[in-house]
Enzyme design. Structure first.
Site, PDB file in Angstrom:
ATOM      1  N   GLY A 225      36.007  44.752  47.893  1.00 42.46           N
ATOM      2  CA  GLY A 225      35.743  45.677  48.981  1.00 42.46           C
ATOM      3  C   GLY A 225      36.993  46.448  49.355  1.00 42.46           C
ATOM      4  N   ILE A 226      36.893  47.202  50.433  1.00 34.29           N
ATOM      5  CA  ILE A 226      37.993  48.035  50.883  1.00 34.29           C
ATOM      6  C   ILE A 226      38.982  47.208  51.702  1.00 34.29           C
ATOM      7  CG2 ILE A 226      36.876  48.763  53.028  1.00 34.29           C
ATOM      8  CD1 ILE A 226      38.006  51.588  52.440  1.00 34.29           C
ATOM      9  N   GLY A 227      40.252  47.571  51.672  1.00 34.59           N
ATOM     10  CA  GLY A 227      41.251  46.896  52.505  1.00 34.59           C
ATOM     11  C   GLY A 227      42.417  46.368  51.699  1.00 34.59           C
ATOM     12  N   MET A 229      43.709  43.415  51.748  1.00 37.33           N
ATOM     13  CA  MET A 229      43.562  42.050  51.255  1.00 37.33           C
ATOM     14  C   MET A 229      42.832  41.994  49.908  1.00 37.33           C
ATOM     15  SD  MET A 229      42.716  38.896  53.770  1.00 37.33           S
ATOM     16  CE  MET A 229      43.916  39.359  55.006  1.00 37.33           C
ATOM     17  N   GLU A 250      30.511  47.944  44.147  1.00 40.55           N
ATOM     18  CA  GLU A 250      30.061  49.157  44.842  1.00 40.55           C
ATOM     19  C   GLU A 250      31.153  50.215  44.814  1.00 40.55           C
ATOM     20  OE1 GLU A 250      30.069  50.222  49.462  1.00 40.55           O
ATOM     21  OE2 GLU A 250      28.652  48.630  48.980  1.00 40.55           O
ATOM     22  N   GLY A 348      27.868  47.680  51.858  1.00 42.85           N
ATOM     23  CA  GLY A 348      27.284  46.783  50.876  1.00 42.85           C
ATOM     24  C   GLY A 348      27.705  45.340  51.023  1.00 42.85           C
TER      25      GLY A 348
END
Length: 454
Positions: A225-227, A229, A250, A348
């Site tokens: 995912g985004i970020g 981390m 995604e 998502g």
């Protein structure tokens, strides 16, 4: 035969080619205009529509992840002429939400977007930025295919804005639109794609990432995912000795490109799209856009393929890694709001947590720092007794799986409420554990036999 077809497509193109001003002249007050998202937002058409502000009232602009200020919204401080509906709030939208204009969020699971458009959204206008038409009459959506075809199918009038700087991304399905399906074509101002400056991970990010690395094995299929981390995990993978990793994600980010360049990604263990880096959309650096441009190792799909949980689960060992804002002792996860203030969206995250758990050997991991600093610099725990009033539950406790902080990873699947509370207190910042235990006792979530890891 091909030459005749190409000539026919070119003839159609010329017949449908108009200026941006001509393309938007028939938009009427009260109509709904659907832009694509990410780098698919049509900047020239947006500017031309903004110039008609004084002629229009309450035109609803739909988009998501607005990566730069929209001309339509910026030109209308009163909010009387244009209304912004966002399917996923961006940093720009967050700033806008604090003004008198506001922004209205459309709650949805991402894999459901095409179905929602089919059943509930008849768009008067659909405006999308694409790559130039190819010899077969197709306009590629570039790195922004996720739900582009779905909104075209829901549109009454389809307008394309061609950008010569748009990369062409090979697709499994719904990566392009044909000239036959288009009403008008505009040759835009050809802006460079929006890029995200790389933000280096903090030491705490790296500590969390190191714990997550222990959960990833050879042959795993990854979603990041985004970020900072998730990106930290990707960079650690690039420097690890893991092998034969797959990608079904995604969002494609720079960290995955680094993993691929380091030889960690082969896709050899994937059951579907074997050997391919499969993704819905890509956003990051120019290096990322150059990587996906006409790269046969990459394949893009619409979101109803990429994000549908049962489709995600077709690959074994799916590890989905996403971030959150806070978690309560019941293991309810908030990844999108601060109280009632919407700051991102569901996106998502639920799709991939469900799909990862359905996958043979799969894991859905939510990661976060254990604390953050408040407005006055005070230390605040991200693990809370309960979520604050008005806070949105992004992931229900029934779906939560692994939750990670710099103090450890808690797997809450199959655990009772008191066992979940015990596990979550165990990964909270030590300064807050005693207070969390006291609150857990008040809520009947604590037993005398509960133990907390040091």
């Amino acid at each position: 035969m091909g030459g005749e077809s190409d000539l026919n497509y070119r003839r159609q193109y010329e017949q449908k080619l108009v200026s941006a001003e001509e393309a938007v002249k028939d938009v009427r007050s009260g109509e709904q205009v659907q832009f694509n998202s990410y780098n698919g937002i049509p900047t020239t058409l947006d500017k031309a529509l903004a110039a008609r502000k004084d002629e229009l009232k309450e035109v609803i602009i739909h988009t998501s992840v607005t990566i730069y200020p929209l001309h339509t919204i910026s030109a209308d401080p009163s909010g009387e002429h244009f209304i912004l509906h966002s399917w996923h709030i961006s940093g720009y939208d967050r700033k806008l939400a604090q003004t008198s204009l506001g922004v209205y969020y459309v709650p949805a699971l991402y894999y459901e977007h095409p179905l929602i458009f089919e059943r509930h959204r008849d768009m008067d206008w659909v405006m999308i930025q694409t790559a130039p038409m190819d010899e077969n009459g197709n306009f590629n959506f570039g790195p922004s295919a996720c739900h582009a075809k779905a909104i075209i199918d829901a549109g009454k009038k389809i307008v394309l804005e061609v950008n010569e700087n748009m990369p062409v991304v090979y697709g499994g399905c719904n990566e392009s639109v044909h000239i036959d399906e288009v009403d008008l074509v505009v040759e835009g101002e050809n802006p460079a794609l929006f890029t995200i400056p790389e933000k280096p991970p903090t030491e705490i990010d790296r500590r969390v990432a190191a714990l997550i690395m222990e959960e990833i094995e050879d042959g795993a299929c990854l979603q990041l995912g985004i970020g900072t981390m998730p990106n930290a995990v990707g960079e650690m993978i690039a420097n690890s000795d893991l092998k034969d990793l797959g990608v079904h994600t995604e969002m494609l980010v720079d960290a995955i490109v680094k993993m691929s360049a380091a030889g960690r990604v082969t896709g050899a263990n994937k059951a579907v799209d074997k050997g391919k880096i499969a993704f819905g959309f890509a956003i990051g650096s120019q290096f990322l856009y150059d990587f996906v441009d006409r790269n046969p190792d990459c394949i893009t799909y619409s979101v109803d393929y990429m994000n549908t949980p049962h489709n995600i689960a077709r690959n074994p060992k799916v590890v989905a890694i996403n971030s959150a804002i806070e978690v309560d002792l019941f293991s309810q996860i908030n990844s999108e709001s601060v109280g009632t203030r919407q700051i991102s969206g569901t996106g998502g995250q639920v799709d991939f947590l469900l799909g990862a758990y359905m996958s043979k050997g799969g894991k859905g991991i939510i990661c976060m720092t254990s604390t953050y600093r408040g407005p006055q610099g005070q230390l605040i725990s991200r693990i809370r007794p309960t979520l604050s009033p008005g806070t949105i539950v992004t992931v229900p406790r029934t779906i939560a799986n692994y939750i990670a902080t710099e103090y450890g990873i808690a797997n809450v699947k199959g655990k009772s409420t008191w066992q979940r509370a015990e596990a979550l207190v165990g990964i909270a910042h030590p300064d807050f554990r005693d207070d969390l235990i006291k609150e857990a006792e008040k809520m009947k979530l604590w037993r005398k036999t509960n133990k907390i890891a040091d």
